[in-house]
Scaffold this motif. Structure first.
Motif, mmCIF file in Angstrom:
data_model
loop_
_atom_site.group_PDB
_atom_site.id
_atom_site.type_symbol
_atom_site.label_atom_id
_atom_site.label_comp_id
_atom_site.label_asym_id
_atom_site.label_seq_id
_atom_site.Cartn_x
_atom_site.Cartn_y
_atom_site.Cartn_z
ATOM 1 N N THR A 80 -2.163 -4.110 11.445
ATOM 2 C CA THR A 80 -2.737 -2.799 11.153
ATOM 3 C C THR A 80 -2.896 -2.622 9.652
ATOM 4 O O THR A 80 -2.333 -3.373 8.850
ATOM 5 N N GLY A 81 -3.638 -1.596 9.252
ATOM 6 C CA GLY A 81 -3.889 -1.344 7.840
ATOM 7 C C GLY A 81 -2.813 -0.507 7.196
ATOM 8 O O GLY A 81 -1.985 0.104 7.878
ATOM 9 N N PRO A 82 -2.821 -0.420 5.863
ATOM 10 C CA PRO A 82 -1.809 0.359 5.151
ATOM 11 C C PRO A 82 -2.029 1.865 5.210
ATOM 12 O O PRO A 82 -1.129 2.626 4.865
ATOM 13 N N GLU A 83 -3.222 2.278 5.639
ATOM 14 C CA GLU A 83 -3.521 3.708 5.731
ATOM 15 C C GLU A 83 -4.348 3.979 6.971
ATOM 16 O O GLU A 83 -4.874 3.068 7.618
ATOM 17 N N ARG A 84 -4.483 5.265 7.275
ATOM 18 C CA ARG A 84 -5.455 5.720 8.274
ATOM 19 C C ARG A 84 -6.211 6.903 7.689
ATOM 20 O O ARG A 84 -5.689 7.622 6.823
ATOM 21 N N LEU A 85 -7.424 7.059 8.126
ATOM 22 C CA LEU A 85 -8.294 8.140 7.665
ATOM 23 C C LEU A 85 -8.527 8.085 6.155
ATOM 24 O O LEU A 85 -8.929 9.075 5.541
ATOM 25 N N GLY A 86 -8.243 6.934 5.559
ATOM 26 C CA GLY A 86 -8.491 6.762 4.138
ATOM 27 C C GLY A 86 -7.563 7.504 3.213
ATOM 28 O O GLY A 86 -7.779 7.524 2.000
ATOM 29 N N ARG A 87 -6.472 8.074 3.749
ATOM 30 C CA ARG A 87 -5.592 8.852 2.870
ATOM 31 C C ARG A 87 -4.164 8.984 3.383
ATOM 32 O O ARG A 87 -3.266 9.355 2.620
ATOM 33 N N LEU A 88 -3.920 8.690 4.661
ATOM 34 C CA LEU A 88 -2.595 8.872 5.235
ATOM 35 C C LEU A 88 -1.905 7.520 5.380
ATOM 36 O O LEU A 88 -2.441 6.600 5.995
ATOM 37 N N THR A 89 -0.714 7.408 4.851
ATOM 38 C CA THR A 89 -0.015 6.128 4.794
ATOM 39 C C THR A 89 0.529 5.713 6.142
ATOM 40 O O THR A 89 1.011 6.537 6.927
ATOM 41 N N ASN A 90 0.478 4.424 6.398
ATOM 42 C CA ASN A 90 1.133 3.807 7.546
ATOM 43 C C ASN A 90 2.622 3.685 7.226
ATOM 44 O O ASN A 90 3.029 2.873 6.401
ATOM 45 N N HIS A 91 3.425 4.484 7.894
ATOM 46 C CA HIS A 91 4.870 4.490 7.629
ATOM 47 C C HIS A 91 5.640 3.512 8.506
ATOM 48 O O HIS A 91 6.850 3.344 8.328
ATOM 49 N N ALA A 92 4.972 2.876 9.453
ATOM 50 C CA ALA A 92 5.678 2.069 10.440
ATOM 51 C C ALA A 92 6.557 0.985 9.821
ATOM 52 O O ALA A 92 7.715 0.821 10.235
ATOM 53 N N PRO A 93 6.076 0.206 8.839
ATOM 54 C CA PRO A 93 6.945 -0.865 8.326
ATOM 55 C C PRO A 93 8.202 -0.339 7.657
ATOM 56 O O PRO A 93 9.263 -0.966 7.734
ATOM 57 N N MET A 94 8.115 0.810 7.010
ATOM 58 C CA MET A 94 9.276 1.379 6.346
ATOM 59 C C MET A 94 10.286 1.890 7.357
ATOM 60 O O MET A 94 11.502 1.705 7.199
ATOM 61 N N VAL A 95 9.794 2.518 8.418
ATOM 62 C CA VAL A 95 10.695 3.071 9.430
ATOM 63 C C VAL A 95 11.402 1.971 10.204
ATOM 64 O O VAL A 95 12.620 2.039 10.415
ATOM 65 N N VAL A 96 10.661 0.939 10.624
ATOM 66 C CA VAL A 96 11.327 -0.109 11.405
ATOM 67 C C VAL A 96 12.359 -0.846 10.564
ATOM 68 O O VAL A 96 13.417 -1.245 11.082
ATOM 69 N N GLU A 97 12.093 -1.002 9.263
ATOM 70 C CA GLU A 97 13.093 -1.627 8.397
ATOM 71 C C GLU A 97 14.321 -0.739 8.281
ATOM 72 O O GLU A 97 15.464 -1.232 8.337
ATOM 73 N N ALA A 98 14.110 0.572 8.102
ATOM 74 C CA ALA A 98 15.238 1.489 7.986
ATOM 75 C C ALA A 98 16.081 1.489 9.256
ATOM 76 O O ALA A 98 17.314 1.472 9.203
ATOM 77 N N LEU A 99 15.422 1.499 10.410
ATOM 78 C CA LEU A 99 16.165 1.491 11.665
ATOM 79 C C LEU A 99 16.970 0.212 11.820
ATOM 80 O O LEU A 99 18.136 0.236 12.224
ATOM 81 N N GLY A 143 1.311 2.842 -12.025
ATOM 82 C CA GLY A 143 0.514 3.438 -10.951
ATOM 83 C C GLY A 143 1.323 3.800 -9.730
ATOM 84 O O GLY A 143 0.820 3.788 -8.604
ATOM 85 N N LEU A 144 2.570 4.158 -9.958
ATOM 86 C CA LEU A 144 3.496 4.484 -8.872
ATOM 87 C C LEU A 144 3.033 5.674 -8.024
ATOM 88 O O LEU A 144 3.440 5.815 -6.873
ATOM 89 N N TYR A 145 2.156 6.503 -8.561
ATOM 90 C CA TYR A 145 1.767 7.746 -7.884
ATOM 91 C C TYR A 145 0.715 7.528 -6.800
ATOM 92 O O TYR A 145 0.491 8.409 -5.966
ATOM 93 N N GLY A 146 0.045 6.380 -6.808
ATOM 94 C CA GLY A 146 -0.963 6.128 -5.785
ATOM 95 C C GLY A 146 -0.364 6.157 -4.394
ATOM 96 O O GLY A 146 0.798 5.775 -4.181
ATOM 97 N N GLY A 147 -1.154 6.631 -3.425
ATOM 98 C CA GLY A 147 -0.655 6.716 -2.059
ATOM 99 C C GLY A 147 0.517 7.658 -1.916
ATOM 100 O O GLY A 147 1.382 7.460 -1.056
ATOM 101 N N SER A 148 0.580 8.674 -2.768
ATOM 102 C CA SER A 148 1.661 9.675 -2.728
ATOM 103 C C SER A 148 3.037 9.032 -2.861
ATOM 104 O O SER A 148 4.014 9.482 -2.247
ATOM 105 N N THR A 149 3.135 7.977 -3.651
ATOM 106 C CA THR A 149 4.343 7.192 -3.935
ATOM 107 C C THR A 149 4.774 6.305 -2.775
ATOM 108 O O THR A 149 5.783 5.594 -2.882
ATOM 109 N N HIS A 150 4.026 6.279 -1.677
ATOM 110 C CA HIS A 150 4.444 5.462 -0.533
ATOM 111 C C HIS A 150 4.463 3.965 -0.815
ATOM 112 O O HIS A 150 5.337 3.258 -0.275
ATOM 113 N N PRO A 151 3.543 3.409 -1.615
ATOM 114 C CA PRO A 151 3.604 1.964 -1.822
ATOM 115 C C PRO A 151 4.920 1.484 -2.429
ATOM 116 O O PRO A 151 5.470 0.473 -1.990
#
Length: 338
Positions: A20-39, A114-122
């Motif tokens: 899957t891609g890192p975003e959806r709708l061109g602005r919303l971050t894909n959080h799945a990899p971060m969540v599965v790692e945290a779990l 450039g830490l601010y890109g993607g609302s700091t999600h990267p």
């Protein structure tokens, strides 16, 4: 805490996510990899596929490629979200040829402004990827770092023209001192552009050990603050702590001469997010129960919201009673996944 079973389930989940891609709708971050790692990191690897099944409608296909990013043209491709797949490919090649810490050390100072890109999600995604690589290296985990760094490079966004204000002695007081952004501005980019002044709490810190101590203090202060200020914007204010915590998690994998610049970037991001979504007034918050870290994490998983899970993961890192209360507050005021 990690077992061979935990590892295998995390690998399977990451492989699902990498289609899957890192975003959806061109602005919303894909959080799945971060969540599965945290779990997985918190002993709940058995829940990662079930959570992914609930989250799958928020995932988009991997984006199309445009043209290869190379050592000669990378500067022109930096900050171009159309090039996300190209950047991920670039880092996949680099990580196949060189140790991951070497690649991280080369690119961290290039990407940090450039830490601010993607609302700091990267940078948050990079922090999760680094943690899992530190616990055990394999191909899916290296691929995850390639996706995280590629996403950061593609949405790289700098901030300039912010005037430094005198800071208070502590991170907590300095976060309180940042001028709030007026209501009425919609979206992270517009609110970020309105940040013109921030306390200079990171100051002239250059010593690596002092930088680590200050960064830990910042994560603790921002996490505690959510309990009384999170109602300003329940989702976005979690990044005031999760972004600097991602930087803190990455320090030991970086050369020590990068620690102080990392503190400065993390402070500016945390202070900016705090100012961007500050509520009119704080509230007094008393949690309904005094829970252990394991109990709070279990409640976050049951709630399911991606930001709640990641914030709780950070609160568990902080580990004290105020941090765990802040995680309970996030569970209370955030919309559940289902």
């Amino acid at each position: 805490m990690e077992t061979s079973e935990t590892s295998g389930q995390l690998e399977e989940a990451l492989e699902r996510v990498h289609a899957t891609g890192p975003e959806r709708l061109g602005r919303l971050t894909n959080h799945a990899p971060m969540v599965v790692e945290a779990l997985a990191a918190r002993g709940r690897a058995g829940a990662v596929h079930r959570w992914l099944d609930l989250y799958r409608d928020r995932l988009e296909d991997f984006p199309d490629r445009v043209a290869p990013v190379t050592d000669d043209n990378w500067a022109q491709a930096l900050g171009d979200p159309r090039r996300a797949a190209d950047w991920i490919d670039h880092f996949a090649r680099a990580l196949a040829e060189r140790p991951w810490r070497t690649v991280l050390a080369e690119w961290w100072p290039r990407l940090l402004p450039g830490l601010y890109g993607g609302s700091t999600h990267p940078v948050i995604r990079v922090g999760h990827a680094v943690r899992t690589l530190e616990s055990g290296e394999n191909a899916p985990r290296r691929t995850e770092l390639a996706h995280a760094l590629g996403y950061w490079a593609a949405v790289h966004h700098t901030v300039s023209g912010v005037t430094a204000l005198p800071a208070a002695p502590t991170a907590e007081a300095s976060l309180d001192a940042g001028p709030a952004i007026p209501d009425g501005l919609l979206g992270f980019p517009a609110r970020l552009a309105a940040v013109r002044q921030l306390p200079d709490w990171a100051g002239e810190v250059t010593d690596p050990r002092a930088a680590r101590e200050r960064l830990a203090e910042l994560v603790r202060a921002a996490t505690h603050r959510y309990a009384t200020h999170g109602h300003g914007e329940a989702t976005m204010l979690v990044h005031a702590s999760t972004a600097p915590n991602a930087v803190l998690r990455t320090l030991d994998s970086l050369p020590r001469d990068l620690w102080a610049p990392s503190l400065h970037a993390a402070w500016t991001a945390s202070a900016a997010v705090t100012a961007m979504y500050a509520p009119a007034e704080p509230v007094t918050y008393v949690p309904p129960a005094r829970l252990t870290a394991e109990e709070v994490m279990e409640r976050a998983l049951a709630h399911g919201d991606e930001h709640v899970i990641k914030f709780t993961d950070t609160a568990v890192d902080v580990g004290d009673e105020r941090a765990l209360a802040a995680a309970q507050r996030a569970i209370e005021i955030s919309e559940p996944l289902v």
